[in-house]
Design a protein around this motif. Structure first.
Motif, PDB file in Angstrom:
ATOM      1  N   LEU A  41       0.821  -1.072  -0.217  1.00 21.77           N
ATOM      2  CA  LEU A  41       0.124   0.229   0.230  1.00 21.77           C
ATOM      3  C   LEU A  41       0.728   1.190  -0.221  1.00 21.77           C
ATOM      4  CD1 LEU A  41      -3.014   1.050   0.123  1.00 21.77           C
ATOM      5  CD2 LEU A  41      -2.483   0.722   2.911  1.00 21.77           C
ATOM      6  N   LEU A  42       0.644   1.722  -0.748  1.00 25.90           N
ATOM      7  CA  LEU A  42       1.131   3.492  -0.970  1.00 25.90           C
ATOM      8  C   LEU A  42       0.334   4.383  -0.912  1.00 25.90           C
ATOM      9  CD1 LEU A  42       2.847   3.377  -4.172  1.00 25.90           C
ATOM     10  CD2 LEU A  42       3.884   3.760  -2.360  1.00 25.90           C
ATOM     11  N   VAL A  43       0.906   5.706   0.211  1.00 23.38           N
ATOM     12  CA  VAL A  43       0.046   6.910   0.298  1.00 23.38           C
ATOM     13  C   VAL A  43       0.851   7.768   0.210  1.00 23.38           C
ATOM     14  CG1 VAL A  43      -1.716   8.199   2.420  1.00 23.38           C
ATOM     15  CG2 VAL A  43      -1.424   5.744   2.517  1.00 23.38           C
ATOM     16  N   ILE A  44       0.558   8.765  -0.295  1.00 22.30           N
ATOM     17  CA  ILE A  44       1.306  10.765  -1.151  1.00 22.30           C
ATOM     18  C   ILE A  44       0.068  11.265  -0.118  1.00 22.30           C
ATOM     19  CG2 ILE A  44       1.536   9.448  -2.718  1.00 22.30           C
ATOM     20  CD1 ILE A  44       0.177  10.792  -4.141  1.00 22.30           C
ATOM     21  N   TYR A  45       1.377  12.652   0.180  1.00 23.56           N
ATOM     22  CA  TYR A  45       1.151  13.696   1.114  1.00 23.56           C
ATOM     23  C   TYR A  45       1.867  14.570   1.290  1.00 23.56           C
ATOM     24  CZ  TYR A  45       2.500  10.541   5.352  1.00 23.56           C
ATOM     25  OH  TYR A  45       3.380  10.415   6.028  1.00 23.56           O
ATOM     26  N   ASN A  46       1.504  16.110   1.361  1.00 22.34           N
ATOM     27  CA  ASN A  46       2.499  16.888   1.328  1.00 22.34           C
ATOM     28  C   ASN A  46       3.639  16.887   2.089  1.00 22.34           C
ATOM     29  OD1 ASN A  46       0.903  17.129   3.841  1.00 22.34           O
ATOM     30  ND2 ASN A  46       1.117  19.789   3.990  1.00 22.34           N
ATOM     31  N   SER A  47       3.421  16.141   3.722  1.00 26.36           N
ATOM     32  CA  SER A  47       5.060  15.503   4.409  1.00 26.36           C
ATOM     33  C   SER A  47       5.897  15.304   3.627  1.00 26.36           C
ATOM     34  CB  SER A  47       4.854  15.356   5.482  1.00 26.36           C
ATOM     35  OG  SER A  47       4.053  15.889   6.356  1.00 26.36           O
ATOM     36  N   GLY A  48       5.368  14.135   2.308  1.00 23.69           N
ATOM     37  CA  GLY A  48       6.389  13.283   1.943  1.00 23.69           C
ATOM     38  C   GLY A  48       7.096  13.899   1.009  1.00 23.69           C
ATOM     39  N   ARG A  49       6.942  14.805   0.399  1.00 28.13           N
ATOM     40  CA  ARG A  49       7.187  16.486  -0.963  1.00 28.13           C
ATOM     41  C   ARG A  49       8.150  17.381   0.073  1.00 28.13           C
ATOM     42  NH1 ARG A  49       4.482  19.522  -5.075  1.00 28.13           N
ATOM     43  NH2 ARG A  49       4.763  17.850  -6.258  1.00 28.13           N
ATOM     44  N   PHE A  50       7.997  17.299   1.462  1.00 29.47           N
ATOM     45  CA  PHE A  50       7.979  18.319   2.346  1.00 29.47           C
ATOM     46  C   PHE A  50       9.988  17.595   2.809  1.00 29.47           C
ATOM     47  CE2 PHE A  50       4.372  20.484   3.085  1.00 29.47           C
ATOM     48  CZ  PHE A  50       5.177  22.106   2.138  1.00 29.47           C
ATOM     49  N   ARG A  51       9.555  15.732   3.399  1.00 33.51           N
ATOM     50  CA  ARG A  51      10.871  15.678   3.564  1.00 33.51           C
ATOM     51  C   ARG A  51      11.949  15.175   2.752  1.00 33.51           C
ATOM     52  NH1 ARG A  51       7.316  12.003   6.032  1.00 33.51           N
ATOM     53  NH2 ARG A  51       6.724  10.744   3.994  1.00 33.51           N
ATOM     54  N   MET A  52      11.121  14.126   1.424  1.00 29.02           N
ATOM     55  CA  MET A  52      11.793  14.342   0.757  1.00 29.02           C
ATOM     56  C   MET A  52      12.775  15.674  -0.200  1.00 29.02           C
ATOM     57  SD  MET A  52      12.260  11.216   1.070  1.00 29.02           S
ATOM     58  CE  MET A  52      13.008  10.731  -0.235  1.00 29.02           C
ATOM     59  N   ALA A  53      11.658  16.697   0.447  1.00 37.70           N
ATOM     60  CA  ALA A  53      12.919  18.165   0.266  1.00 37.70           C
ATOM     61  C   ALA A  53      14.120  18.506   1.194  1.00 37.70           C
ATOM     62  CB  ALA A  53      11.978  19.371   0.482  1.00 37.70           C
ATOM     63  N   GLY A  54      14.642  17.487   2.614  1.00 37.86           N
ATOM     64  CA  GLY A  54      14.714  17.841   3.483  1.00 37.86           C
ATOM     65  C   GLY A  54      14.384  18.181   4.668  1.00 37.86           C
ATOM     66  N   ARG A  55      13.371  18.552   4.562  1.00 40.15           N
ATOM     67  CA  ARG A  55      12.852  19.151   5.541  1.00 40.15           C
ATOM     68  C   ARG A  55      11.621  17.908   6.535  1.00 40.15           C
ATOM     69  NH1 ARG A  55      14.564  22.423   1.678  1.00 40.15           N
ATOM     70  NH2 ARG A  55      14.403  24.523   1.775  1.00 40.15           N
ATOM     71  N   GLY A  56      11.394  18.656   8.199  1.00 36.37           N
ATOM     72  CA  GLY A  56      10.735  17.947   8.859  1.00 36.37           C
ATOM     73  C   GLY A  56       9.549  17.236   7.950  1.00 36.37           C
ATOM     74  N   SER A  57       9.111  15.917   8.429  1.00 32.43           N
ATOM     75  CA  SER A  57       7.657  15.550   8.523  1.00 32.43           C
ATOM     76  C   SER A  57       6.682  17.088   9.158  1.00 32.43           C
ATOM     77  CB  SER A  57       7.693  14.527   8.360  1.00 32.43           C
ATOM     78  OG  SER A  57       7.927  13.363   7.817  1.00 32.43           O
ATOM     79  N   LEU A  58       6.922  17.427  10.057  1.00 31.32           N
ATOM     80  CA  LEU A  58       5.694  18.083  10.540  1.00 31.32           C
ATOM     81  C   LEU A  58       5.681  19.885  10.162  1.00 31.32           C
ATOM     82  CD1 LEU A  58       6.292  18.075  14.540  1.00 31.32           C
ATOM     83  CD2 LEU A  58       3.981  16.539  12.898  1.00 31.32           C
ATOM     84  N   SER A  59       6.755  19.506   8.913  1.00 28.78           N
ATOM     85  CA  SER A  59       6.515  20.864   7.488  1.00 28.78           C
ATOM     86  C   SER A  59       4.989  21.294   7.222  1.00 28.78           C
ATOM     87  CB  SER A  59       7.490  20.057   6.883  1.00 28.78           C
ATOM     88  OG  SER A  59       8.627  20.727   7.028  1.00 28.78           O
ATOM     89  N   GLY A  60       4.667  19.279   7.087  1.00 27.89           N
ATOM     90  CA  GLY A  60       3.611  19.914   6.811  1.00 27.89           C
ATOM     91  C   GLY A  60       1.738  20.274   6.795  1.00 27.89           C
ATOM     92  N   LEU A  61       1.949  20.251   8.717  1.00 27.88           N
ATOM     93  CA  LEU A  61       0.972  20.447   9.133  1.00 27.88           C
ATOM     94  C   LEU A  61       1.647  22.311   9.261  1.00 27.88           C
ATOM     95  CD1 LEU A  61       1.739  17.375  10.409  1.00 27.88           C
ATOM     96  CD2 LEU A  61       0.827  18.340  12.578  1.00 27.88           C
ATOM     97  N   LEU A  62       2.174  22.652   8.907  1.00 24.22           N
ATOM     98  CA  LEU A  62       2.281  24.188   9.145  1.00 24.22           C
ATOM     99  C   LEU A  62       2.215  24.864   7.598  1.00 24.22           C
ATOM    100  CD1 LEU A  62       5.382  23.930  10.691  1.00 24.22           C
ATOM    101  CD2 LEU A  62       3.179  24.845  11.374  1.00 24.22           C
ATOM    102  N   ALA A  63       1.983  26.298   7.762  1.00 26.90           N
ATOM    103  CA  ALA A  63       1.558  27.040   6.465  1.00 26.90           C
ATOM    104  C   ALA A  63       2.536  26.735   5.619  1.00 26.90           C
ATOM    105  CB  ALA A  63       0.544  28.432   6.928  1.00 26.90           C
ATOM    106  N   TYR A  64       2.929  25.685   4.718  1.00 21.66           N
ATOM    107  CA  TYR A  64       3.807  25.849   3.756  1.00 21.66           C
ATOM    108  C   TYR A  64       3.248  25.778   2.057  1.00 21.66           C
ATOM    109  CZ  TYR A  64       6.981  26.048   7.761  1.00 21.66           C
ATOM    110  OH  TYR A  64       7.150  26.436   9.350  1.00 21.66           O
TER     111      TYR A  64
END
Length: 274
Positions: A41-64
């Protein structure tokens, strides 16, 4: 595959003695490689993009960025390269700028097999969380989103953080429950503050039991916090009852990338002239 076909396949795998393994994909190459490795099973969401850009996964909860717009952009990268694995969309159920029933229809039409509630306010606590609940942007809309998705016959795999949420999500029609143990530890941008593995096993069990009290057939996976590596997931499976697999995001794509690229670079920098 239809929702029922996916679930039938998962239940057959569990009955045969094999755990379900799900993973987050922030890039097309992650999805392609994870599928080659046999992911279920695969899941894609905004934190994946931020995580693979070298930012922490919690970036996905902020106004980025607009989480729901980002996941639809990521669909163009991931869905065409995945051949047979169900792909779920991380949907921000609290988004006040989406007519959610219409948006979920778009999610289904573009090719997603189901949804997960991410970003989720379940990772937020304190006064800020209380204020979100008071102003209509709490966990309730995430439950509503899962209910709507279930009514559209989308596979649903929500994150839950306490026993009440586990019961509510089960009642809303959750197919695969994922007790979330917090931001994943380990690696270069992982959490330092987390439950112990022993505490996580106890909490995973409590949340799974709560959900099964509403729907005994619900599938429960473990995720997050100290459950970072294969041996950690094995510990949870060995020390719980009725947990049928593991869902990893950083564990599936960030750790291998960090380790693999560093090691490959080190090997190249060690070459010499004759």
């Amino acid at each position: 595959m239809s929702r029922q076909e996916i679930l039938d396949g998962f239940r057959a795998k569990v009955a045969a003695g094999h755990p379900i393994i799900g993973g987050g994909a922030g890039t097309g190459i992650t999805a392609k490689s994870a599928e080659a490795g046999g992911i279920d099973l695969l899941v894609i969401y905004n934190s994946g993009r931020f995580r693979m850009a070298g930012r922490g996964s919690l970036s996905g909860l902020l106004a980025y960025g607009d989480a729901n717009a980002i996941v639809m952009e990521m669909a163009n990268e991931v869905l065409p390269v995945v051949k047979h694995t169900p792909v779920l969309a991380g949907v921000n159920g609290t988004d006040p700028f989406r007519v959610m029933p219409y948006f979920l229809k778009q999610v289904k039409e573009v090719g997603f097999a189901g949804v997960q509630n991410f970003p989720t306010v379940g990772l937020i606590d304190g006064v800020f969380r209380a204020n979100l609940e008071e102003t209509g942007m709490g966990y309730g809309p995430e439950i509503d989103m899962i209910r709507m998705a279930h009514e559209l016959d989308l596979l649903t795999s929500p994150y839950v953080f306490d026993e009440d949420q586990a019961k509510d999500m089960a009642a809303a029609g959750a197919d695969i429950l994922v007790p979330h143990m917090g931001l994943t530890t380990s690696g270069t941008i992982g959490a330092q503050t987390a439950l112990s593995l022993e505490e996580a096993a106890v909490k995973v069990q409590k949340l799974a039991d709560a959900a099964k009290s509403v729907n005994p057939d619900i599938l429960c996976l473990c995720h997050g916090g100290p459950i970072a590596h294969p041996e950690d997931a094995q510990y949870i499976l060995d020390n719980t009852e009725g947990i049928v697999g593991f869902y990893g995001a950083s564990s599936i794509e960030r750790f291998p990338t960090e380790v693999g690229i560093k090691k490959q670079t080190e090997d190249f920098t060690s070459i010499t002239f004759k």
